[in-house]
Design an enzyme around this catalytic site. Structure first.
Site, PDB file in Angstrom:
ATOM      1  N   GLU A  47      -0.569   6.222  -8.121  1.00  0.00           N
ATOM      2  CA  GLU A  47       0.078   5.549  -9.249  1.00  0.00           C
ATOM      3  C   GLU A  47      -0.989   5.376 -10.322  1.00  0.00           C
ATOM      4  O   GLU A  47      -2.060   4.838 -10.046  1.00  0.00           O
ATOM      5  CB  GLU A  47       0.619   4.181  -8.809  1.00  0.00           C
ATOM      6  CG  GLU A  47       1.350   3.507  -9.944  1.00  0.00           C
ATOM      7  CD  GLU A  47       1.996   2.178  -9.562  1.00  0.00           C
ATOM      8  OE1 GLU A  47       1.957   1.801  -8.383  1.00  0.00           O
ATOM      9  OE2 GLU A  47       2.520   1.535 -10.482  1.00  0.00           O
ATOM     10  N   ARG A  92      -4.965   3.408   6.858  1.00  0.00           N
ATOM     11  CA  ARG A  92      -5.730   3.360   5.616  1.00  0.00           C
ATOM     12  C   ARG A  92      -7.200   3.082   5.920  1.00  0.00           C
ATOM     13  O   ARG A  92      -7.551   2.610   7.005  1.00  0.00           O
ATOM     14  CB  ARG A  92      -5.167   2.310   4.675  1.00  0.00           C
ATOM     15  CG  ARG A  92      -5.300   0.884   5.182  1.00  0.00           C
ATOM     16  CD  ARG A  92      -4.507  -0.103   4.344  1.00  0.00           C
ATOM     17  NE  ARG A  92      -5.092  -0.315   3.041  1.00  0.00           N
ATOM     18  CZ  ARG A  92      -4.501   0.054   1.898  1.00  0.00           C
ATOM     19  NH1 ARG A  92      -3.329   0.631   1.902  1.00  0.00           N
ATOM     20  NH2 ARG A  92      -5.080  -0.173   0.750  1.00  0.00           N
ATOM     21  N   LYS A 134      -6.258  -2.056  -5.749  1.00  0.00           N
ATOM     22  CA  LYS A 134      -6.386  -1.817  -7.191  1.00  0.00           C
ATOM     23  C   LYS A 134      -6.120  -3.085  -7.991  1.00  0.00           C
ATOM     24  O   LYS A 134      -6.740  -3.326  -9.007  1.00  0.00           O
ATOM     25  CB  LYS A 134      -5.402  -0.726  -7.617  1.00  0.00           C
ATOM     26  CG  LYS A 134      -5.998   0.660  -7.529  1.00  0.00           C
ATOM     27  CD  LYS A 134      -5.081   1.678  -8.160  1.00  0.00           C
ATOM     28  CE  LYS A 134      -3.934   2.011  -7.235  1.00  0.00           C
ATOM     29  NZ  LYS A 134      -3.089   3.093  -7.731  1.00  0.00           N
TER      30      LYS A 134
HETATM   31  P1  ATP Z   1      -3.964   0.048  -3.780  1.00  0.00           P
HETATM   32  O1  ATP Z   1      -3.439  -0.790  -2.652  1.00  0.00           O
HETATM   33  O2  ATP Z   1      -5.437   0.110  -3.839  1.00  0.00           O
HETATM   34  O3  ATP Z   1      -3.371  -0.297  -5.096  1.00  0.00           O
HETATM   35  P2  ATP Z   1      -2.064   2.095  -3.591  1.00  0.00           P
HETATM   36  O4  ATP Z   1      -1.563   2.540  -2.290  1.00  0.00           O
HETATM   37  O5  ATP Z   1      -1.151   1.231  -4.353  1.00  0.00           O
HETATM   38  O6  ATP Z   1      -3.507   1.497  -3.404  1.00  0.00           O
HETATM   39  P3  ATP Z   1      -1.679   4.588  -4.842  1.00  0.00           P
HETATM   40  O7  ATP Z   1      -2.148   5.024  -6.163  1.00  0.00           O
HETATM   41  O8  ATP Z   1      -0.236   4.401  -4.639  1.00  0.00           O
HETATM   42  O9  ATP Z   1      -2.459   3.263  -4.531  1.00  0.00           O
HETATM   43  O10 ATP Z   1      -2.270   5.517  -3.715  1.00  0.00           O
HETATM   44  C1  ATP Z   1      -2.227   6.903  -3.713  1.00  0.00           C
HETATM   45  C2  ATP Z   1      -2.392   7.393  -2.314  1.00  0.00           C
HETATM   46  O11 ATP Z   1      -3.610   6.929  -1.760  1.00  0.00           O
HETATM   47  C3  ATP Z   1      -1.286   6.870  -1.433  1.00  0.00           C
HETATM   48  O12 ATP Z   1      -0.796   7.931  -0.646  1.00  0.00           O
HETATM   49  C4  ATP Z   1      -1.942   5.821  -0.597  1.00  0.00           C
HETATM   50  O13 ATP Z   1      -1.335   5.724   0.650  1.00  0.00           O
HETATM   51  C5  ATP Z   1      -3.379   6.322  -0.520  1.00  0.00           C
HETATM   52  N1  ATP Z   1      -4.300   5.198  -0.305  1.00  0.00           N
HETATM   53  C6  ATP Z   1      -4.426   4.088  -1.047  1.00  0.00           C
HETATM   54  N2  ATP Z   1      -5.335   3.247  -0.510  1.00  0.00           N
HETATM   55  C7  ATP Z   1      -5.803   3.855   0.599  1.00  0.00           C
HETATM   56  C8  ATP Z   1      -6.770   3.499   1.604  1.00  0.00           C
HETATM   57  N3  ATP Z   1      -7.434   2.351   1.570  1.00  0.00           N
HETATM   58  N4  ATP Z   1      -6.996   4.393   2.601  1.00  0.00           N
HETATM   59  C9  ATP Z   1      -6.339   5.547   2.650  1.00  0.00           C
HETATM   60  N5  ATP Z   1      -5.424   5.944   1.749  1.00  0.00           N
HETATM   61  C10 ATP Z   1      -5.144   5.109   0.735  1.00  0.00           C
HETATM   62 MG    MG Z   2       1.063   2.712  -3.941  1.00  0.00          MG
END
Ligand code: ATP
Ligand code: MG
Length: 554
Positions: free
Chosen positions: A37, A261, A271
Site C-alpha cells: 500500500e 511476518r 508503517k
Molecule cells: P505495516 O503493518 O507495516 O503497515 P502492511 O502489511 O500494512 O505493513 P503493505 O504495504 O500492505 O504493508 O505490505 C505489503 C506486503 O508486505 C504485504 O503482502 C504484507 O503482508 C508484507 N509485509 C508487511 N509487513 C511484513 C513483515 N513484517 N514481514 C513480512 N511481510 C510483511
Molecule cells: Mg497491508
C-alpha cells in the site's frame, strides 16, 4: 515469543506447494505479486516479502508483478509509490507488470453490481458503530441489518447514487450478503464499498466510493492470474472471503497462502508507527539510519546482498517468531568484510610525538584496500613525526594482558614502525595531552629482520589527517520485544535517548577519495558509510555496524 536465529533450509512449505502444483499440472508456471500500500516507505519486513515473492518466481522461472494496493486515497501518495519502486530496484529485483488496484476500479465496480444483481450484496444505511455492534461477537451471532432485505432494484439505484456522489462519507455502505452468524466474523456481511470524498493519487476525483481491501485484493490477483498470492499470517482468516468472491463471481481462481511476518528485536515495523516517528520528528525522516526502512538501512550502509542473505537465512515458516537483529548485523558484516575498503580513522585522539623522527619528513606506504586481496588495489598512507592514536590504546597503569601502548612499552603501528613510549605530557589538571615516543628504524616493514611485539594499533598522521563527522548509531528502542508492549503503553517510552551520538573522527587522507559506493571499514573500529549529507567542508560517516560482537551464527 521465542527468539530464533535460523531455520533449516530444506524446501520451505511454499516451495513444496509450488512444486506440487507444477508437477500436478494445476499451474503451468507461477506468477506472484508484491502488493504494497503506497502509504509509507518499505521496511525490512517488506524486504522479507519481496525476497519471497520475487525469489520464488525466479526459482521456478515465473514472474512477479508489482501491484500497489491503493484503495485508501486519504493516506496514499505518489511519493511513496516512487520510493517503493526505488527500494525494490535497489534490492536487485525486477517486476514484470507494474499495476495498481485503482487500474481495476471499473471492473470492481461492475462486479459489485453483479453481486447486487445476484441478490448477494445490499446497501446498508446503518452507521459504522451500528454495523460493528450488530456484527455480534465470536460467541453470539450478529443481528441482520434492517436494510438487509432491500430489493435488488433499490440496491442498484442507491449504489449508483453513492457512486454519483449523492451521499456524504459514512452515510451508506455496500455489504455482501453472506452469513450473519458465521463463526468467521469477516463473513458476517463484510463491507465492500465505502463512501469517501477524497482525491485519489491516480484516479483524481473520478470516484467517491472506494472498494475495501477484501473486495479488491483477491479479484486483482484473479485478473492478473496470480497463481500464488502470498501474504502474512494474520490474513488467514480472510482466506474464506477471498475464496468466496472468486467462487461467487466465477472468476479465475487465484489462491492465497500465508507465511509468518518478520519481527525483529529492538525494531518496530508498523508503517503507522514509523510514520508517527517521522511526523513527530523523533527521527530525521524516513531515511534516518536508525529507521528499519530500506532507505534508512541503505543510508546506514546495509547492502542489498546482506539483506537478501538475511532473508535467506531466516527462511519462511507458518509460526510467528522474533528474529534476532544481530543475525542481520552478522550478515552485514559478512558481506562488508569481503568487499569493504579499509582505512584508518581515529575517533578519540591522543597526540603522539615521535621525537627521533626527522622534522618535516613524510614516508608514504602502499597499503591494501582489502587485506583479502593483498595484490589488489591499494591506498597511500602517510607517516610523519606527529600522529594521533586512540586514547583507549594507551594506559598508564595497564592490567596484565594489555598489549597496546603503556609507559616504557612498545607497540606496532599498523603498516609501519614499532614505537616506544618514553614520556607522558599532562595539562595543569593532570590530564594526559601527549605522549613522547621514539620509533625503531629497524622495524620498518619489509626491511631487515622482522621484530614482533604483541600489540598493533591504528593511527593517523596528524599533519595529513582529515577531520570527518561520525554519526554513531545505536538501537532506536531499548526493548527487545517491541511487539509485547501492551496497547495502552506508549511505545515511545522505549526510545533510546542515546541512539545517535555525533563525534569527530580523524581519518587518513585516502578515505575522502574512496569511490567504492559501499561502506568502508575503519580498521579496528567498524563499518561506516558516507552520508549523502556530506559537503566538501563536512564529510559525514554513518556507523553501519561494529566489527564484531559476541553473536555466533549457529
Ligand atoms: P505495516 O503493518 O507495516 O503497515 P502492511 O502489511 O500494512 O505493513 P503493505 O504495504 O500492505 O504493508 O505490505 C505489503 C506486503 O508486505 C504485504 O503482502 C504484507 O503482508 C508484507 N509485509 C508487511 N509487513 C511484513 C513483515 N513484517 N514481514 C513480512 N511481510 C510483511
Ligand atoms: Mg497491508
Amino acid at each position: 515469543m521465542e527468539v530464533k536465529t535460523q531455520e533449516n533450509k530444506n524446501l520451505n512449505f511454499l516451495e513444496e506447494i509450488i512444486e506440487s502444483d507444477l508437477a500436478s499440472g494445476k499451474v503451468e508456471s507461477i506468477t506472484t505479486r508484491f502488493p504494497p500500500e503506497p502509504n509509507g516507505y518499505l521496511h525490512l519486513g517488506h524486504a522479507k516479502s519481496i525476497c519471497l515473492n520475487f525469489g520464488l518466481a525466479k526459482e521456478y522461472g515465473g514472474k512477479t508483478n508489482l501491484r500497489f494496493d491503493d484503495t485508501n486515497p486519504s493516506k496514499e501518495d505518489t511519493e511513496y509509490v516512487d520510493s517503493i519502486k526505488e527500494d525494490i530496484t535497489w534490492l536487485g529485483f525486477k517486476w514484470d507488470k507494474e499495476k495498481y488496484a485503482s487500474d481495476y476500479f471499473d471492473q470492481l465496480y461492475e462486479w459489485a453490481e453483479d453481486l447486487i444483481g445476484k441478490g448477494l450484496a445490499y446497501v446498508d444505511d446503518q452507521t459504522h458503530e451500528e454495523i460493528s455492534k450488530n456484527r455480534g461477537t465470536v460467541e453470539t451471532p450478529g443481528t441482520p441489518s434492517p436494510y438487509r432485505e432491500r430489493n435488488i432494484e433499490e440496491n442498484l439505484k442507491i449504489f449508483r447514487e453513492m457512486k454519483d456522489g449523492k451521499y456524504a462519507d459514512g452515510e451508506k455502505v455496500l455489504r455482501a450478503k453472506i452469513d450473519m452468524s458465521s463463526p468467521n466474523m469477516l463473513l458476517r456481511d463484510p463491507i465492500l464499498y465505502r463512501i469517501k470524498h477524497a482525491s485519489h493519487h491516480r484516479t483524481g476525483d473520478k470516484w467517491c466510493i472506494y472498494p475495501m481491501y477484501d473486495f479488491t485484493h483477491g479479484q486483482c490477483d484473479s485478473i492478473e492470474h496470480i497463481t500464488h498470492s502470498i501474504c502474512t499470517l494474520e490474513f488467514d482468516v480472510h482466506r474464506p472471503l477471498y475464496d468466496w468472491f472468486i467462487k461467487t463471481l466465477g472468476i479465475w481462481p487465484s489462491h492465497q497462502y500465508e507465511f509468518a511476518r518478520l519481527n525483529l528485536t529492538y525494531t518496530l515495523m508498523s508503517k503507522r508507527r514509523l510514520l508517527e516517528l517521522v511526523q513527530k520528528k523523533y527521527v530525521n525522516g524516513w531515511d534516518d539510519p536508525r529507521m528499519p526502512t530500506l532507505c534508512g538501512v541503505r543510508r546506514k550502509g546495509y547492502t542489498p546482498e546482506a539483506i537478501k542473505m538475511f532473508c535467506e537465512k531466516i527462511g519462511v515458516s507458518k509460526h510467528e517468531q522474533l528474529m534476532d537483529i544481530q543475525l542481520l548485523e552478522w550478515c552485514v558484516r559478512q558481506d562488508l568484510n569481503e568487499r569493504a575498503n579499509r582505512y584508518m580513522c581515529v575517533q578519540k585522539p591522543l597526540k603522539v610525538t615521535i621525537t627521533n623522527w626527522e622534522k618535516g619528513k613524510t614516508e608514504w606506504y602502499d597499503c591494501p584496500l582489502n587485506p583479502a586481496e593483498p595484490d589488489g588495489k591499494s591506498r597511500k598512507v602517510p607517516f610523519t613525526g606527529n600522529i594521533l592514536i586512540e586514547q583507549e590504546d594507551f594506559m598508564e597503569e595497564p592490567p596484565k594482558k594489555f598489549f597496546r601502548l603503556k609507559p616504557d612499552g612498545e607497540v606496532r603501528l599498523k603498516y609501519t614502525y614499532i614505537i616506544k613510549c618514553n614520556e607522558i605530557i599532562r595539562d595543569t589538571d593532570g590530564n594526559i595531552t601527549e605522549l613522547r615516543c621514539t620509533y625503531d628504524p629497524s622495524t620498518k616493514p619489509g626491511s631487515g629482520e622482522w621484530r614482533s611485539v604483541k600489540g598493533t594499533i591504528h593511527w593517523v598522521s596528524a599533519e595529513y589527517a582529515k577531520e570527518v563527522e561520525l554519526r554513531l548509531y545505536d538501537r532506536l528502542f531499548t526493548e527487545a520485544d517491541m511487539g509485547s508492549i501492551p496497547e495502552d503503553k506508549d511505545y515511545k517510552e522505549y526510545l533510546n535517548p542515546d541512539s545517535l551520538i555525533v563525534e569527530k573522527g580523524y581519518a587518513e587522507p585516502a578515505l575522502l577519495d574512496d569511490k567504492s559506493g559501499i561502506a568502508v571499514q575503519f580498521e579496528r573500529k567498524g563499518y561506516f558509510f558516507r552520508d549523502p549529507d556530506s559537503t566538501v567542508d563536512n564529510v559525514v560517516f554513518n556507523k553501519t555496524t561494529a566489527l564484531k560482537d559476541s553473536y555466533k551464527v549457529k
